[in-house]
Enzyme design. Structure first.
Site, mmCIF file in Angstrom:
data_model
loop_
_atom_site.group_PDB
_atom_site.id
_atom_site.type_symbol
_atom_site.label_atom_id
_atom_site.label_comp_id
_atom_site.label_asym_id
_atom_site.label_seq_id
_atom_site.Cartn_x
_atom_site.Cartn_y
_atom_site.Cartn_z
ATOM 1 N N SER A 21 6.801 37.642 39.535
ATOM 2 C CA SER A 21 7.119 36.260 39.130
ATOM 3 C C SER A 21 6.112 35.292 39.732
ATOM 4 O O SER A 21 6.306 34.082 39.691
ATOM 5 C CB SER A 21 8.529 35.899 39.595
ATOM 6 N N ASN A 109 16.272 36.767 49.498
ATOM 7 C CA ASN A 109 17.391 36.203 48.733
ATOM 8 C C ASN A 109 17.794 34.809 49.219
ATOM 9 O O ASN A 109 18.021 33.905 48.415
ATOM 10 C CB ASN A 109 18.603 37.139 48.803
ATOM 11 N N THR A 154 25.194 1.301 11.277
ATOM 12 C CA THR A 154 26.120 2.415 11.502
ATOM 13 C C THR A 154 25.957 3.266 10.250
ATOM 14 O O THR A 154 25.690 2.722 9.160
ATOM 15 C CB THR A 154 27.581 1.952 11.643
ATOM 16 N N HIS A 155 26.056 4.569 10.390
ATOM 17 C CA HIS A 155 25.843 5.497 9.263
ATOM 18 C C HIS A 155 24.459 5.319 8.625
ATOM 19 O O HIS A 155 24.277 5.603 7.451
ATOM 20 C CB HIS A 155 26.904 5.322 8.168
ATOM 21 N N LYS A 282 -3.636 8.240 6.933
ATOM 22 C CA LYS A 282 -2.502 8.590 7.785
ATOM 23 C C LYS A 282 -2.685 8.222 9.256
ATOM 24 O O LYS A 282 -3.749 8.340 9.820
ATOM 25 C CB LYS A 282 -2.226 10.101 7.714
ATOM 26 N N ASN A 284 -0.232 9.339 12.219
ATOM 27 C CA ASN A 284 1.010 10.084 12.428
ATOM 28 C C ASN A 284 1.571 9.924 13.853
ATOM 29 O O ASN A 284 0.808 9.983 14.813
ATOM 30 C CB ASN A 284 0.768 11.574 12.164
ATOM 31 N N GLU A 289 7.114 12.816 17.627
ATOM 32 C CA GLU A 289 7.669 14.008 16.968
ATOM 33 C C GLU A 289 7.759 15.182 17.948
ATOM 34 O O GLU A 289 8.715 15.951 17.946
ATOM 35 C CB GLU A 289 6.787 14.418 15.787
ATOM 36 N N TYR A 316 23.322 38.696 45.023
ATOM 37 C CA TYR A 316 22.011 38.575 44.394
ATOM 38 C C TYR A 316 21.758 39.764 43.468
ATOM 39 O O TYR A 316 22.055 40.904 43.805
ATOM 40 C CB TYR A 316 20.888 38.508 45.452
ATOM 41 N N GLN A 321 15.864 36.203 39.167
ATOM 42 C CA GLN A 321 14.458 35.798 39.196
ATOM 43 C C GLN A 321 14.071 35.066 37.902
ATOM 44 O O GLN A 321 13.142 34.276 37.883
ATOM 45 C CB GLN A 321 13.581 37.037 39.381
ATOM 46 N N LYS A 324 13.619 30.744 37.180
ATOM 47 C CA LYS A 324 12.578 29.748 37.453
ATOM 48 C C LYS A 324 11.818 29.257 36.226
ATOM 49 O O LYS A 324 11.522 28.073 36.108
ATOM 50 C CB LYS A 324 11.599 30.317 38.490
HETATM 51 N N1 ARG Z 1 11.260 36.817 43.445
HETATM 52 C C1 ARG Z 1 12.634 36.946 43.730
HETATM 53 C C2 ARG Z 1 13.442 35.939 42.939
HETATM 54 O O1 ARG Z 1 12.900 34.995 42.535
HETATM 55 C C3 ARG Z 1 12.888 36.740 45.179
HETATM 56 C C4 ARG Z 1 14.049 37.467 45.684
HETATM 57 C C5 ARG Z 1 13.817 38.929 45.606
HETATM 58 N N2 ARG Z 1 14.831 39.635 46.235
HETATM 59 C C6 ARG Z 1 14.944 40.956 46.121
HETATM 60 N N3 ARG Z 1 15.902 41.497 46.781
HETATM 61 N N4 ARG Z 1 14.152 41.668 45.354
HETATM 62 O O2 ARG Z 1 14.615 36.099 42.717
#
Ligand code: ARG
Length: 459
Positions: A21, A109, A154-155, A282, A284, A289, A316, A321, A324
């Site tokens: 990640s 975690n 309205t509408h 044009k 635009n 949009e 966890y 993961q 994000k």
């Molecule tokens: N990259 C992981 C996440 O974003 C971090 C935590 C990983 N923990 C693990 N026990 N593999 O969730």
């Protein structure tokens, strides 16, 4: 590798690529360094590492931050699973074995949950500030358009006259609610999970109160299991972004309508419009949009994350993961949309006289006339019927209200006097509005002053 002892083989290349990640959580770089600094300081406070170790770790981390900021070191996603392992590995390159003490009493975690909370607090304040800036721009445009008449709908049918200022103030209200939601998000996020460990705390004497305070959180989280599996604060954030984008999307839709030839009410600045490769005439409204279009992905981000979480047993799970990408995408989409919208309004040109004449020749003042009859003793239902008859009369004779004379009015109903004709003017109509919250120019001016005060003193 962070788990060397138990394993003889490296992670398969594709498995690493699939699971890394780093390209995404690199956005948490600064937060991760900070969490590392505070954690190691606490470790030295409670005697789990020496002060000397702490100093080494601290210098190493600061060096990594510097290297990263000036582009001297960039972790490669083919090598590392995430930002945490990249930083720890770089630290051991820089300071050797002592780096191995940093992770004492900690798991990735609780680390990731802490990083994320810090980031959410930071960007929520940033967004609150940007929303305020946009509100200020809208107030500026409103201030010079208190008497710019436009039809209120309205509408999507012309209903009653309003002013452009009044219309913009409606968006200022929406934006204020958006800010409140980010404030709520910040409060919900204001607990520190650091020290929750992998899921069940630690046998080591970690000082959670110290790290909580030092990181700027109000309190430590109360349950370690919940601490590492909770992503509600991200959902709250994604929800706040979704509603904010929904508001911007509605405004974008209005800009698109207003800038069309049919409306011809505003001109958007050239820098935020595009031409056509085929049709030379044009201009635009692409940015508007795209804001309208991008709102969809922010709603999608919310749905994706809540779906990811819904079946997870405590605590966890690696699925988390996946949180994000949605969060960063929503943030960047919303932050850019806010800035672009702000810039468009800074340079918008309003055709202030566009509707003055046109509305005179419409039936948009029907309610005003009915209200006049009510003030002269007629029951509202009856007044409604009389004005309806008048509209029909005008349509049959192909004239508008402004062409009516007293004789014609009296033919419909004897109660009409010359005074009724005075209602048939859009500007008078606005001035006659009495209720708080209406487009009466005097009240609108007061609202503008209210917002100027409010926005000046706070974000
Ligand atoms: N990259 C992981 C996440 O974003 C971090 C935590 C990983 N923990 C693990 N026990 N593999 O969730």
């Amino acid at each position: 590798m962070l788990w060397g002892g138990r394993f003889k083989k490296e992670l398969d290349k594709l498995a690493l690529k699939f699971s890394s990640s780093l390209n995404i959580d690199i956005n948490l770089f600064e937060e991760d360094i900070l969490v590392n600094l505070v954690h190691s300081e606490m470790l030295s406070n409670v005697g789990l590492i020496t002060n000397e170790d702490f100093k080494k770790i601290k210098n190493g981390l600061n060096l990594i931050l510097e290297e990263y900021r000036n582009g001297k070191w960039k972790p490669e996603s083919e090598k590392f699973e995430d930002v945490h392992s990249a930083i720890e590995s770089r630290l051991s390159e820089l300071i050797g074995e002592t780096a191995g003490k940093l992770h004492t009493g900690r798991s990735r975690n609780d680390q990731i949950a802490t990083d994320e909370r810090l980031w959410i607090k930071k960007v929520s304040s940033f967004l609150e500030n940007n929303i305020s800036n946009f509100q200020k721009t809208l107030i500026k445009v409103a201030d010079v358009n208190i008497n710019t008449i436009m039809p209120g709908y309205t509408h999507l049918q012309r209903a009653q006259p309003v002013s452009f200022a009044f219309h913009l103030l409606a968006y200022v209200e929406m934006l204020q609610r958006d800010k409140k939601r980010f404030n709520f998000v910040k409060n919900e996020t204001n607990e520190s999970p650091l020290g929750a460990g992998a899921l069940a705390g630690s046998t080591l004497p970690l000082d959670r109160n110290y790290t909580t305070k030092k990181l700027g959180f109000a309190e430590p989280t109360r349950n370690a299991l919940d601490s590492v599996s909770d992503r509600d604060f991200l959902l709250d954030f994604l929800n706040a972004v979704s509603i904010g984008m929904m508001h911007l999307s509605r405004l974008a839709e209005e800009l698109i309508l207003w800038s069309s030839s049919e409306w011809n009410f505003v001109q958007l600045p050239e820098e935020f419009t595009t031409g056509s490769s085929l049709m030379p005439q044009k201009k635009n409204p692409d940015m508007a949009e795209l804001i309208r279009g991008k709102a969809g992905r922010t709603f999608g981000n919310y749905i994706s994350l809540i779906t990811t979480i819904k079946g997870l047993p405590l605590s966890y799970n690696r699925d988390l993961q996946e949180d994000k990408e949605h969060v960063f995408d929503s943030f960047f989409t919303y932050a850019d949309s806010l800035t672009i919208m702000n810039k468009m309004f800074e340079k918008i040109e309003v055709n202030t006289n566009r509707f003055k004449e046109e509305l005179k020749n419409s039936f948009i003042l029907s309610t005003d006339l009915a209200d006049w009859l009510v003030l002269n003793g007629i029951a509202f239902r009856e007044a409604h019927r009389i004005v309806g008859e008048l509209v029909k009369f005008c349509e049959e004779n192909r004239i508008s209200f402004s062409d009516l004379n007293l004789e014609q009015l009296k033919k419909i109903n004897q109660i009409f006097t010359g005074d009724a004709l005075k209602c048939l003017d859009v500007e008078t109509s606005l001035q006659r509005k009495q209720t708080f919250g209406s487009p009466n120019p005097k009240l609108v001016k007061e609202q503008i002053e209210f917002w100027k005060d409010k926005l000046h003193e706070s974000v």
